[in-house]
Motif scaffolding. Structure first.
Motif, PDB file in Angstrom:
ATOM      1  N   UNK A   1      12.471  -0.768   5.932  1.00 34.70           N
ATOM      2  CA  UNK A   1      12.739  -2.132   5.475  1.00 34.70           C
ATOM      3  C   UNK A   1      12.024  -3.063   6.449  1.00 34.70           C
ATOM      4  N   UNK A   2      11.025  -3.780   5.930  1.00 34.28           N
ATOM      5  CA  UNK A   2      10.260  -4.659   6.801  1.00 34.28           C
ATOM      6  C   UNK A   2      10.463  -6.107   6.362  1.00 34.28           C
ATOM      7  N   UNK A   3      10.305  -6.999   7.309  1.00 39.27           N
ATOM      8  CA  UNK A   3      10.445  -8.417   7.012  1.00 39.27           C
ATOM      9  C   UNK A   3       9.260  -8.886   6.170  1.00 39.27           C
TER      10      UNK A   3
ATOM     11  N   UNK B   1       1.161  -3.960  -1.966  1.00 38.69           N
ATOM     12  CA  UNK B   1       2.197  -4.967  -1.725  1.00 38.69           C
ATOM     13  C   UNK B   1       3.508  -4.505  -2.367  1.00 38.69           C
ATOM     14  N   UNK B   2       3.429  -4.028  -3.609  1.00 38.11           N
ATOM     15  CA  UNK B   2       4.631  -3.510  -4.278  1.00 38.11           C
ATOM     16  C   UNK B   2       5.206  -2.329  -3.500  1.00 38.11           C
ATOM     17  N   UNK B   3       4.325  -1.496  -2.979  1.00 41.01           N
ATOM     18  CA  UNK B   3       4.742  -0.319  -2.226  1.00 41.01           C
ATOM     19  C   UNK B   3       5.489  -0.728  -0.961  1.00 41.01           C
ATOM     20  N   UNK B   4       4.890  -1.628  -0.180  1.00 40.58           N
ATOM     21  CA  UNK B   4       5.500  -2.018   1.090  1.00 40.58           C
ATOM     22  C   UNK B   4       6.735  -2.897   0.922  1.00 40.58           C
ATOM     23  N   UNK B   5       6.837  -3.605  -0.189  1.00 40.63           N
ATOM     24  CA  UNK B   5       8.025  -4.431  -0.417  1.00 40.63           C
ATOM     25  C   UNK B   5       9.135  -3.661  -1.117  1.00 40.63           C
ATOM     26  N   UNK B   6       8.856  -2.427  -1.505  1.00 42.13           N
ATOM     27  CA  UNK B   6       9.874  -1.607  -2.168  1.00 42.13           C
ATOM     28  C   UNK B   6      10.049  -1.931  -3.633  1.00 42.13           C
TER      29      UNK B   6
ATOM     30  N   UNK C   1       2.029  -8.263   5.792  1.00 43.86           N
ATOM     31  CA  UNK C   1       0.581  -8.385   6.010  1.00 43.86           C
ATOM     32  C   UNK C   1       0.103  -7.435   7.102  1.00 43.86           C
ATOM     33  N   UNK C   2       0.920  -7.203   8.115  1.00 44.00           N
ATOM     34  CA  UNK C   2       0.539  -6.294   9.198  1.00 44.00           C
ATOM     35  C   UNK C   2       0.359  -4.880   8.652  1.00 44.00           C
ATOM     36  N   UNK C   3       1.284  -4.455   7.813  1.00 34.67           N
ATOM     37  CA  UNK C   3       1.189  -3.123   7.221  1.00 34.67           C
ATOM     38  C   UNK C   3      -0.007  -3.024   6.269  1.00 34.67           C
ATOM     39  N   UNK C   4      -0.215  -4.067   5.486  1.00 34.69           N
ATOM     40  CA  UNK C   4      -1.316  -4.038   4.532  1.00 34.69           C
ATOM     41  C   UNK C   4      -2.664  -4.096   5.238  1.00 34.69           C
ATOM     42  N   UNK C   5      -2.759  -4.899   6.294  1.00 37.10           N
ATOM     43  CA  UNK C   5      -4.020  -4.983   7.048  1.00 37.10           C
ATOM     44  C   UNK C   5      -4.360  -3.672   7.735  1.00 37.10           C
ATOM     45  N   UNK C   6      -3.362  -2.863   8.029  1.00 41.22           N
ATOM     46  CA  UNK C   6      -3.574  -1.584   8.694  1.00 41.22           C
ATOM     47  C   UNK C   6      -3.598  -0.396   7.748  1.00 41.22           C
ATOM     48  N   UNK C   7      -3.503  -0.645   6.447  1.00 41.44           N
ATOM     49  CA  UNK C   7      -3.476   0.442   5.466  1.00 41.44           C
ATOM     50  C   UNK C   7      -4.873   1.050   5.301  1.00 41.44           C
TER      51      UNK C   7
END
Length: 144
Positions: free
Chosen positions: A84-86, A61-66, A91-97
């Motif tokens: 930069x993601x909304x 989460x920290x990674x994807x939120x920067x 959740x889409x990125x994390x669910x696909x990680x």
């Protein structure tokens, strides 16, 4: 121990020798203890895997939120995430990680083993009823 190995072991251990029901009755507490210990050990592994997943989920989460600092990025061996993601798309990125998916599969696997062991412990717990029924059936067939 894998689920397949465990299933094979349970199948062998829970076979009843109908010609020696007294021995089967004596084995019941030992079997109960054996599978209860395996169950408790597996629940501890599951708890560790769940905690590991939760920690990794926070890091991702920290990674994807920067919000992850460069030191942690370097320690984890991850490249900076420059998109930069909304907030609602995180959740889409994390669910696909892939890392999270792999760890989530491990958690699911240990949950299934725990469910199987729970059912096995219950089966062993009530094994004496099956032994008693077998004895009663033999008495009935013998005309007693």
């Amino acid at each position: 121990m894998t689920l397949e190995e465990l299933q094979e072991q349970v199948q062998n251990d829970l076979k009843m020798d109908e010609t020696n029901l007294s021995l089967e009755s004596i084995k019941t507490p030992q079997l109960h203890n054996k599978y209860l210990n395996i169950y408790l050990d597996t629940k501890l592994i599951l708890e560790r895997k769940q905690n590991e997943f939760n920690r990794l989920r926070r890091l991702k989460w920290e990674y994807y939120t920067g919000k992850m600092d460069a030191e942690v990025l370097e320690h984890m061996g991850w490249e900076p995430f420059d998109l930069k993601i909304l907030k609602q798309d995180i959740a889409i990125y994390m669910d696909g990680d892939d890392d999270l998916i792999a760890l989530q599969e491990q958690v699911r696997y240990y949950k299934e083993i725990c469910a199987y062991l729970d059912a096995t412990v219950k089966e062993v717990t009530y094994r004496h009823n099956k032994i008693r029924n077998a004895i009663d059936w033999k008495k009935f067939l013998g005309g007693q």
